[in-house]
Design an enzyme around this catalytic site. Structure first.
Site, PDB file in Angstrom:
ATOM      1  CB  CYS A  63      -0.973   0.002   1.168  1.00  0.00           C
ATOM      2  SG  CYS A  63      -0.249  -0.380   2.759  1.00  0.00           S
ATOM      3  CG  HIS A 108       0.143   3.110   5.644  1.00  0.00           C
ATOM      4  ND1 HIS A 108       0.069   1.823   5.177  1.00  0.00           N
ATOM      5  CD2 HIS A 108       0.999   3.062   6.706  1.00  0.00           C
ATOM      6  CE1 HIS A 108       0.822   1.036   5.906  1.00  0.00           C
ATOM      7  NE2 HIS A 108       1.411   1.758   6.846  1.00  0.00           N
TER       8      HIS A 108
END
Length: 537
Positions: A121, A175
């Protein structure tokens, strides 16, 4: 003639053919044969389609003359959704999780079948926002449990759009780092309400008696993680340049409805922007369907599969519907380009709490199962409905394409290498062809695979471990990264499971891949990459 002599003659002929092609294919001839163009030393080579580009620009000019402003852009990024999860890609009802909204979006827009992310990710998210591969932006893997990110000195899509008058917002999973220089309000976003960490489970690690018993029963470890959580205690809110403040605690009570909350924020943003003259970028990042799958009460047990993952997939589909409906209610769909994407392949390590892919491999690898993801583009009146294309599309292309659509091509950085290519003409022209020649895939700092047309060459492969953990990378049952002999080439059209290398039989592909890889590595010499793995410092 004996079989041994025949075999030797066959090998000799193949080698001779390869050498002949290598001699004939000078750099100029190679570029000419593939219609390749390079606009600047720091920009990626692309396939030029002049007539297609002219048609796309004419479309955009007519739309701006009609609406009086630049187009809006909405990026919907789902977490860990596999290529085979949406119904329109073969999943949906077939896997016990109908996705009618995603399916309708694809049927009324463009479905890409060869869109490529990065294996995990964080590298994907950084590449999407910077137009640069992980080897350049330095985020080789996700930062976990309070590790610093590394995007502070990168130029983001949000910051460049802000310079040309866009209002930019992100809601959902970030993130890319939790310390101040890495936070979204300091990386170009006017509004941000985000979860800095990769998964809601970060916030409940000290409460997981079963899965994290070694932490739960250890006061010292418990105290350590509680200290880390104070740096990122939950959903954080900030406007550009401000200090982030806690907007919502993340715990077992709030995790099920977290994505519904982020949807509320995105819907509120769209409603507010509908009353303004400014164009906008909305970057909406789901926390689902990343494990642990915890659906909201409305969707719990509602999937035909009666599995938490499938419930969550249906919830994601419904949220996509809420956001699209809000665009329509505000009559914004005519002037809004929507991307619906997944950040990587399904997470097989979490079986059965995982998605689906028809390809080999999964999240964490550069087998197609890890990096080939669903990608749907929707723009009524601008993108022809019922289109499906196998043209190559890399997530770095979003950077260049959105800047082009926003009329901000001149904002492309010149002091660093940009790996993305402008795909505006591919997306907006009826039956448009992709402008991308090749996709380069990385695992950590290694160039592991390259796709060109329907062919894919593996330089390194992820091989399931043997349980010894010697040289393993800790995922995919302790998979190891193994160097290939050099002729590991697959034809994805006849072997989408990537089971059979036919590089020796199809040796004519060698010089094509060789020149692409050589040019790519030269760009790394001209623009040296970040040598440190930022998240491992």
């Amino acid at each position: 003639m004996c079989e041994g002599v025949k075999m030797k003659l066959g090998i000799f002929r193949r080698v001779t053919l390869v050498l002949l092609i290598l001699v004939l294919l000078s750099s100029a001839a190679f570029a000419s044969s593939l219609q390749l163009t390079k606009d600047a030393k720091n920009l990626e080579t692309y396939i030029s389609h002049p007539a297609q580009l002219a048609a796309a620009r004419e479309k955009l000019a007519k739309l701006e003359a009609k609406t009086g402003k630049k187009p809006n852009v909405v990026i919907l990024l789902v977490d860990d959704m596999g290529w085979g999860d949406p119904g329109v890609y073969g999943g949906g009802s077939a896997i016990g999780a109908p996705t009618p909204v995603m399916d309708r979006l694809a049927y009324s827009g463009l479905k890409l079948t060869s869109a490529y992310s990065q294996p995990t990710c964080t590298p994907t998210r950084a590449s999407l926002l910077t137009g640069r591969l992980p080897i350049r932006h330095g985020l080789y893997r996700p930062p976990i449990f309070g590790e610093k990110g590394g995007i502070s000195d990168e130029i983001t899509l949000a910051s460049l759009l802000s310079e040309v008058g866009y209002r930019t917002a992100i809601f959902g999973k970030w993130h890319l780092g939790s310390d101040a220089p890495q936070q979204p309000q300091n990386k170009g976003f006017d509004e941000s309400i985000t979860m800095y960490e990769g998964s809601p489970k970060f916030y409940v690690v000290t409460d997981c008696k079963e899965k994290m018993s070694e932490v739960y029963h250890d006061p010292e470890l418990k105290a350590y993680f509680n200290r880390i959580k104070k740096l990122s205690p939950g959903v954080m809110k900030a406007n550009k340049g401000e200090k982030a403040e806690l907007a919502l605690e993340i715990n077992w009570d709030t995790i099920p409805s977290l994505d519904q909350k982020f949807a509320d924020y995105s819907i509120d943003f769209i409603n507010r922007m509908a009353k303004q003259d400014k164009p906008f970028l909305l970057y909406h990042c789901f926390t689902k369907v990343h494990e642990p799958s915890v659906p909201s009460k409305e969707f719990e047990g509602k999937s035909p599969a009666k599995q938490p993952f499938h419930d969550c997939l249906m919830e994601v589909d419904a949220i996509v519907g809420r956001i699209i409906r809000t665009l329509k209610e505000n009559k914004l769909e005519e002037n809004t380009l929507v991307f619906l994407l997944s950040d990587n392949g399904p997470d097989e390590d979490e079986f059965p709490d995982m998605g689906h892919t028809p390809f080999r491999g999964a999240k964490g690898s550069t087998w197609d199962g890890g990096v080939r993801v669903p990608a749907i583009l929707w723009w009524p009146g601008m993108i022809e409905p019922m289109r499906t294309s196998d043209g190559l599309f890399d997530f770095t292309d979003i950077f260049n394409t959105v800047l082009s659509i926003a009329g901000a091509q001149d904002k492309l950085p010149t002091d660093r290498y940009i790996d993305g290519v402008d795909q505006t003409s591919f997306l907006l022209t009826d039956n448009g062809e992709s402008n991308r020649s090749a996709v380069f895939m990385y695992t950590l700092e290694k160039l592991t695979a390259v796709r060109w047309r329907g062919w894919k060459k593996h330089l390194w492969i992820a091989e399931i471990g043997d349980g010894t953990y010697a040289g393993g990378i800790g995922t995919k049952d302790d998979a190891k990264i193994i160097r290939t002999p050099g002729l590991n080439v697959m034809n994805l059209y006849i072997d989408n499971k990537e089971r059979k290398s036919i590089g020796q039989k199809k040796a004519w592909t060698t010089p094509f891949f060789g020149r692409m890889i050589k040019k790519h590595r030269q760009s790394l010499k001209d623009y040296p990459p970040k040598k440190a793995i930022v998240t491992m410092q």
